[in-house]
Structures are given as C-alpha cells and as structure tokens.
Design a protein around this motif. Structure first.
Motif, PDB file in Angstrom:
ATOM      1  N   CYS A  13     -30.527 -17.800 -15.683  1.00 39.21           N
ATOM      2  CA  CYS A  13     -29.735 -18.308 -16.792  1.00 39.21           C
ATOM      3  C   CYS A  13     -28.462 -18.949 -16.222  1.00 39.21           C
ATOM      4  O   CYS A  13     -27.787 -18.351 -15.391  1.00 39.21           O
ATOM      5  CB  CYS A  13     -29.377 -17.168 -17.734  1.00 39.21           C
ATOM      6  SG  CYS A  13     -28.197 -17.650 -19.007  1.00 39.21           S
ATOM      7  N   CYS A  16     -25.294 -16.464 -17.568  1.00 42.32           N
ATOM      8  CA  CYS A  16     -25.099 -15.088 -17.123  1.00 42.32           C
ATOM      9  C   CYS A  16     -25.902 -14.771 -15.866  1.00 42.32           C
ATOM     10  O   CYS A  16     -25.823 -13.674 -15.336  1.00 42.32           O
ATOM     11  CB  CYS A  16     -25.484 -14.116 -18.245  1.00 42.32           C
ATOM     12  SG  CYS A  16     -27.251 -14.068 -18.580  1.00 42.32           S
ATOM     13  N   CYS A  37     -28.084 -13.429 -23.639  1.00 45.42           N
ATOM     14  CA  CYS A  37     -26.668 -13.785 -23.802  1.00 45.42           C
ATOM     15  C   CYS A  37     -26.532 -14.910 -24.812  1.00 45.42           C
ATOM     16  O   CYS A  37     -25.478 -15.512 -24.935  1.00 45.42           O
ATOM     17  CB  CYS A  37     -26.053 -14.176 -22.464  1.00 45.42           C
ATOM     18  SG  CYS A  37     -26.561 -15.796 -21.862  1.00 45.42           S
TER      19      CYS A  37
HETATM   20 ZN   LIG Z   1     -27.934 -15.616 -20.078  1.00 49.35          ZN
END
Ligand SMILES: [Zn+2]
Length: 66
Positions: A13, A16, A37
């Motif tokens: 990602c 995050c 997230c």
């Molecule tokens: Zn994420």
C-alpha cells in the motif's frame, strides 16, 4: 494447465505500506484493492513488470480478462 492468472503477487500500500496479495489477473484487469487504511490501490501494469514477468502469456491473459 498452468493458470497464470491465478498466480499471486504481493503489492505494498502506498500509504501504510501494508502488503496485499493480488492475482495477476487482477493486475491485468486494472482492478482496485481496498486497503484497511481506506486507501484504494489501483493496480496497473505501468512499468510493464507484470508483462515481463508473464512473458508470452500476456496476450492470452489480456484476452482472458476481457
Ligand atoms: Zn494502506
């Protein structure tokens, strides 16, 4: 038959850095993965890395995705 579209790759990602497993078919289809997230990760074969990775299977894979 070896089904490449079901091969899994790991992506990170961009927000995050959590790791997600996606299939090559999802990448070829430009699918979107929702991270916990709440970031939507758009899969794309931008640099052609997926294409390089699956080589000659790419055409068949794209046809399969349509
Ligand atoms: Zn994420």
């Amino acid at each position: 038959m070896f089904d490449l579209s079901k091969q899994k790759i790991t992506i990170g990602c961009p927000t995050c850095n959590r790791k997600h497993q996606v299939t090559l078919q999802q990448v070829a289809n430009g699918a979107t993965v929702k991270c916990s997230c709440s970031t939507n990760i758009k899969l794309q074969d931008k640099g052609g890395s997926t294409r390089r990775g699956i080589g000659n299977m790419n055409c068949a894979l794209k046809k399969f995705g349509k």
